[in-house]
Design a protein around this motif. Structure first.
Motif, PDB file in Angstrom:
ATOM      1  N   UNK A   1    -118.511 -12.006  33.523  1.00 30.18           N
ATOM      2  CA  UNK A   1    -119.482 -12.747  34.328  1.00 30.18           C
ATOM      3  C   UNK A   1    -119.731 -14.151  33.798  1.00 30.18           C
ATOM      4  N   UNK A   2    -119.961 -14.285  32.493  1.00 33.75           N
ATOM      5  CA  UNK A   2    -120.380 -15.571  31.935  1.00 33.75           C
ATOM      6  C   UNK A   2    -119.383 -16.157  30.942  1.00 33.75           C
TER       7      UNK A   2
ATOM      8  N   UNK B   1    -126.804  -8.901  33.537  1.00 26.79           N
ATOM      9  CA  UNK B   1    -126.394  -9.244  34.891  1.00 26.79           C
ATOM     10  C   UNK B   1    -125.991  -7.986  35.647  1.00 26.79           C
ATOM     11  N   UNK B   2    -126.382  -7.906  36.921  1.00 28.91           N
ATOM     12  CA  UNK B   2    -126.059  -6.746  37.744  1.00 28.91           C
ATOM     13  C   UNK B   2    -125.764  -7.198  39.168  1.00 28.91           C
ATOM     14  N   UNK B   3    -124.901  -6.450  39.848  1.00 26.41           N
ATOM     15  CA  UNK B   3    -124.568  -6.803  41.214  1.00 26.41           C
ATOM     16  C   UNK B   3    -124.163  -5.605  42.042  1.00 26.41           C
ATOM     17  N   UNK B   4    -124.392  -5.733  43.345  1.00 26.73           N
ATOM     18  CA  UNK B   4    -123.983  -4.712  44.316  1.00 26.73           C
ATOM     19  C   UNK B   4    -123.268  -5.427  45.456  1.00 26.73           C
TER      20      UNK B   4
ATOM     21  N   UNK C   1    -127.035 -10.062  43.642  1.00 29.96           N
ATOM     22  CA  UNK C   1    -126.935 -10.107  42.186  1.00 29.96           C
ATOM     23  C   UNK C   1    -128.304 -10.402  41.595  1.00 29.96           C
ATOM     24  N   UNK C   2    -128.474 -10.031  40.339  1.00 30.49           N
ATOM     25  CA  UNK C   2    -129.701 -10.364  39.631  1.00 30.49           C
ATOM     26  C   UNK C   2    -129.467 -10.346  38.133  1.00 30.49           C
ATOM     27  N   UNK C   3    -130.239 -11.159  37.418  1.00 29.79           N
ATOM     28  CA  UNK C   3    -130.061 -11.217  35.975  1.00 29.79           C
ATOM     29  C   UNK C   3    -131.300 -11.646  35.241  1.00 29.79           C
TER      30      UNK C   3
ATOM     31  N   UNK D   1    -121.114 -24.491  28.981  1.00 30.38           N
ATOM     32  CA  UNK D   1    -120.112 -24.794  30.000  1.00 30.38           C
ATOM     33  C   UNK D   1    -118.702 -24.644  29.446  1.00 30.38           C
ATOM     34  N   UNK D   2    -118.594 -24.633  28.132  1.00 36.77           N
ATOM     35  CA  UNK D   2    -117.294 -24.394  27.505  1.00 36.77           C
ATOM     36  C   UNK D   2    -116.817 -22.958  27.717  1.00 36.77           C
ATOM     37  N   UNK D   3    -117.732 -22.026  28.004  1.00 38.02           N
ATOM     38  CA  UNK D   3    -117.387 -20.610  28.037  1.00 38.02           C
ATOM     39  C   UNK D   3    -117.028 -20.091  29.420  1.00 38.02           C
ATOM     40  N   UNK D   4    -117.505 -20.727  30.483  1.00 37.99           N
ATOM     41  CA  UNK D   4    -117.188 -20.194  31.800  1.00 37.99           C
ATOM     42  C   UNK D   4    -118.067 -20.750  32.891  1.00 37.99           C
ATOM     43  N   UNK D   5    -117.686 -20.472  34.121  1.00 37.81           N
ATOM     44  CA  UNK D   5    -118.440 -20.938  35.279  1.00 37.81           C
ATOM     45  C   UNK D   5    -119.632 -20.013  35.540  1.00 37.81           C
ATOM     46  N   UNK D   6    -120.558 -20.487  36.364  1.00 39.52           N
ATOM     47  CA  UNK D   6    -121.727 -19.694  36.729  1.00 39.52           C
ATOM     48  C   UNK D   6    -121.308 -18.442  37.493  1.00 39.52           C
ATOM     49  N   UNK D   7    -122.020 -17.347  37.259  1.00 39.23           N
ATOM     50  CA  UNK D   7    -121.682 -16.084  37.910  1.00 39.23           C
ATOM     51  C   UNK D   7    -122.294 -15.957  39.301  1.00 39.23           C
TER      52      UNK D   7
END
Length: 452
Positions: free
Chosen positions: A144-145, A251-254, A270-272, A329-335
């Motif tokens: 996710x992140x 983080x969780x999603x359906x 989604x929610x976190x 921002x070095x680690x990944x895009x927004x989920x």
């Protein structure tokens, strides 16, 4: 444990070699894995007196996968980078004193004058069956992140251990232990804390320029994930990303697809929740990445519809709580669903974002066109504690075209234009414009892949 990863890799590799020696009759196969990418990038400020940059970069990954006994895989890949031509991307904008944000990311942000370099991007050993798997070494990731965020010449990769367990076709459990990262825009493998701040650091909560780059103490990253299918058309997902001495993000999603007469209706939510940990990277206030007292939440939703020619969806995200929602921002895009390429919404206490996406595919012709239209309401720029990057609320339009020739399926072309404009009529300072809004950004990408 993370510091022992190289020893574990050596141990598992020894078992692999020993297995080869004792079972010579079992089949060994080699699958080549080559990837060439050419990337043109140009940033323009119409009617504005700001530094405008361009760059043409190329990369080539020479790799292979060695397969043994259908259970063991050794992944190898070395990638080279070349700055074919560019403006003086290493120099600051004369008006604001700020560095270039986009074109430099094609190459090495730690040495913008380096025109040609390379790195061992992949070196991992994998053992897997239908129900379990473990990989140790340097590998890709798509959590996710922490993810590939593959929008430059190379993806972000990690060094560590990944293990998963799938007891049946419905459940999957995964864990990651990460000690180093090779972020896009870097020629090196760096410890976790060393990667934080290679991209622009923004402001400390005091309003002064942040100084956490080179001063962030974080030794490891841990991730756990749980996935559960709900019938054929629905699934749920949970994850926790734990960054030592920085923060913990849940983080969780359906998501659910439903067939209708005209196509497939899609729904997602989604929610976190995120909170600070330890000293937030450093005990010194201006060197601190995250306030340990921060408590943030986010919710995101999607409604969509698709058929063989059309894909469209409407997305909304709300971020709230106390302090800044942060993810390097070095680690990944927004989920969250409202992520749009070439901008992110981390670094704010409050965000409301709405994004419309439309894509059309031209039947038998291997061409698709797409567009993002997003409106992003951010925390007040005057509140440094709530708006890390001094970024105004804005609208963003992305228009893109993708083409993959039928006779050359290993080849694809991607063209993208980005327009970002401030949302509202407040007077902006040059620092609030350069690298942020009132700009046009162009990308032309060519990929060629060969693997078997």
């Amino acid at each position: 444990m993370i510091n022992r990863i190289p020893l574990l890799i050596g141990f598992v590799f020894g078992l692999f070699i020993d297995g080869l020696a004792q079972n010579e009759e079992k089949k060994v196969s080699v699958n080549p894995d080559f990837h060439f990418r050419s990337f043109w990038m140009n940033t323009h400020y119409p009617g504005q007196d700001y530094k405008e940059d361009y760059a043409l970069g190329m990369s080539f990954n020479l790799g292979a996968v060695l397969n043994y006994d259908q259970k063991w895989k050794l992944h190898l890949g070395y990638r080279t980078f070349a700055n074919i031509t560019s403006s003086e991307i290493g120099g600051p904008d004369p008006r604001t004193g700020q560095p270039n944000r986009y074109e430099t990311g094609l190459f090495d942000l730690l040495d913008t004058e380096d025109k040609f370099f390379g790195k061992l991007e992949t070196f991992s050993l994998e053992y897997s069956t239908k129900k379990i798997g473990i990989t140790a070494g340097r590998m890709g990731i798509n959590s996710d992140w922490i993810n590939a965020q593959d929008g430059r010449l190379s993806p972000t990769a990690v060094e560590g251990i990944n293990a998963w367990f799938a007891p049946d076709s419905l459940w999957k459990f995964s864990v990651w232990g990460i000690g180093k990262l090779s972020i896009r825009g870097s020629s090196e493998w760096l410890a976790v804390g060393e990667t934080v701040g290679i991209y622009p650091v923004g402001r400390a909560i005091t309003g002064k320029p942040a100084q956490y780059f080179g001063n962030t103490e974080s030794d490891w990253l841990g991730i756990w994930e749980v996935d559960r299918k709900l019938g054929k058309d629905a699934k749920i997902h949970f994850s926790n990303t734990l960054a030592d001495n920085l923060f913990s993000t849940y983080w969780a999603g359906f998501e659910k697809n439903r067939k209708v007469e005209s196509g497939i209706f899609t729904f997602g939510v989604q929610g976190g929740f995120q909170h600070g940990l330890g000293q937030g990277g450093n005990a010194v206030l201006d060197w601190k990445y995250k306030d340990p007292e921060d408590r943030n939440y986010a919710v995101s939703g999607r409604l969509g519809w698709k058929n063989p020619k059309w894909i469209t969806h409407l997305n909304y995200t709300h971020v709230g709580g106390k302090g800044r929602w942060l993810n390097p921002r070095e680690w990944g895009k927004d989920a969250w669903y409202t992520f749009v390429p070439r901008e992110r919404n981390e670094g704010f206490e409050a965000v409301d974002a709405m994004v419309i996406y439309v894509e059309y595919r031209f039947g038998q012709t291997p061409i698709s066109i797409y567009g993002h239209l997003g409106f992003h309401w951010l925390s007040d720029t005057k509140n440094a504690a709530a708006n890390k990057y001094n970024f105004p609320s804005y609208s963003q339009f992305n228009g893109g075209l993708k083409y993959r020739p039928n006779k050359h399926r290993n080849l694809d072309f991607h063209f993208l234009i980005v327009s970002k404009e401030p949302w509202g009529r407040s007077e902006l300072t040059p620092i609030q414009i350069y690298n942020k809004v009132e700009m046009l950004h162009f990308n032309g990408i060519v990929n060629w892949r060969w693997n078997r």
